[in-house]
Design an enzyme around this catalytic site. Structure first.
Site, short mmCIF file in Angstrom:
data_model
loop_
_atom_site.label_atom_id
_atom_site.label_comp_id
_atom_site.label_asym_id
_atom_site.label_seq_id
_atom_site.Cartn_x
_atom_site.Cartn_y
_atom_site.Cartn_z
N LYS A 120 -10.36 17.32 -38.89
CA LYS A 120 -9.90 18.44 -38.05
C LYS A 120 -9.87 18.00 -36.58
CE LYS A 120 -11.31 21.58 -41.64
NZ LYS A 120 -11.77 22.90 -42.05
N SER B 142 -16.36 23.76 -48.17
CA SER B 142 -17.83 23.60 -48.17
C SER B 142 -18.32 22.60 -49.22
CB SER B 142 -18.52 24.96 -48.33
OG SER B 142 -18.24 25.78 -47.19
N HIS C 218 -2.37 23.39 -44.61
CA HIS C 218 -3.79 23.75 -44.54
C HIS C 218 -3.91 25.21 -44.11
CE1 HIS C 218 -7.98 23.88 -43.34
NE2 HIS C 218 -8.14 22.77 -44.05
N GLY D 72 -15.58 26.05 -44.27
CA GLY D 72 -16.45 26.12 -43.10
C GLY D 72 -17.48 27.24 -43.17
P1 13P Z 1 -15.24 22.41 -44.91
O1 13P Z 1 -15.57 21.27 -45.84
O2 13P Z 1 -15.82 22.24 -43.55
O3 13P Z 1 -15.53 23.72 -45.53
O4 13P Z 1 -13.65 22.35 -44.68
C1 13P Z 1 -12.83 22.25 -45.77
C2 13P Z 1 -11.46 21.95 -45.31
O5 13P Z 1 -10.82 22.78 -44.69
C3 13P Z 1 -10.91 20.62 -45.58
O6 13P Z 1 -9.55 20.58 -45.34
#
Ligand code: 13P
Length: 252
Positions: free
Chosen positions: A11, A213, A95, A173
């Site tokens: 990200k 997650s 995404h 997240g």
């Molecule tokens: P997290 O693993 O932080 O939940 O994020 C998942 C994600 O959006 C991967 O593209």
């Protein structure tokens, strides 16, 4: 049969020096993890640096987004050809953060997907429902809509090149992952939608990743869930040891 695929979506994290350090640690730790494909998707500005670190290793490079035109007056955008030239072989498309925060419609996602495929990139197409949609029983309808619109116009041979990532929006997240059963249920539905669109043989060869997650303490269980062929990892991909622990769970 394709190997499992684990993708680190960094990200908007990873200034150059940080990205270099993280990529180096992952490179060092993943040397012996055979039989699993590993992709790092840093921010655009760190692609060059991560490419340099990954050269000659088993790590592949991915981007987090792409525009659908080859070039033109599109301030701030990056084309598929530019990503390929920068060493990317994968790109994340659709995404939920792009869909939600940047108003990307299914239509835009379709355009990005086709353009990525034309440039020889392997798109990682993200689909997933919100908590409200799950709560009101709309999960399968939402997934079918997202998948159907994105893949509808594609040749069957192109569908084979698309990686699908099921990322429930409520799990991203939040620290609250889908259970193995919840993931399997949706992955099975995705597999049957793929069969309808591309036939049994091609559908059987498509990888369906789970994202949301994923952590070292739940990756083993998720990796054993039916129809889960890899993971798309956000937060935990920013710590080399956590990411490597997750990758290890997918080593056959
Ligand atoms: P997290 O693993 O932080 O939940 O994020 C998942 C994600 O959006 C991967 O593209």
């Amino acid at each position: 049969m394709k190997p499992p695929l684990v993708v680190g979506n960094w990200k908007m994290h990873g200034a150059e020096s940080e990205a270099r350090r993280l990529a180096r640690r992952i490179r060092r730790g993943s040397g012996r993890m055979r039989g699993v494909e590993i992709v790092l998707a840093p921010p655009f500005t760190a692609l060059h640096e991560v490419r340099r670190v990954a050269r000659g290793s088993r790590l592949a490079l991915g981007a987090q987004d792409v525009h659908w035109e080859a070039q033109g007056a599109f301030t701030g955008e990056i084309s598929p050809q530019m990503l390929a030239e920068a060493g990317c072989s994968f790109v994340i498309v659709g995404h939920s953060e792009r869909r939600r925060l940047f108003h990307e419609s299914n239509q835009i996602v379709t355009q990005k997907l086709s353009a990525a495929l034309l440039s020889g990139l392997r798109p990682i197409l993200c689909v997933g429902e919100t908590w409200e949609e799950r709560r009101t029983g709309k999960t399968m309808r939402v997934i079918a809509g997202q998948l159907g619109t994105a893949l509808k116009g594609l040749e069957k041979s192109a569908i084979e090149k698309v990686e699908i990532a099921y990322e429930p929006v409520w799990a991203i997240g939040t620290g609250r992952n889908a259970t193995a059963d919840q993931a399997s249920e949706v992955h099975l539905r995705i597999r049957s939608l793929l069969k309808e669109l591309a036939g049994t043989r091609i559908a059987a060869g498509c990888r369906i990743l789970y994202g949301g997650s994923v952590r070292p303490d739940n990756a083993a269980e998720l990796s054993r869930a039916r129809e889960v062929s890899g993971a798309l990892v956000g937060g935990a991909s920013l710590k080399a040891e956590d990411f490597l622990a997750i990758v290890r769970c997918f080593v056959p």
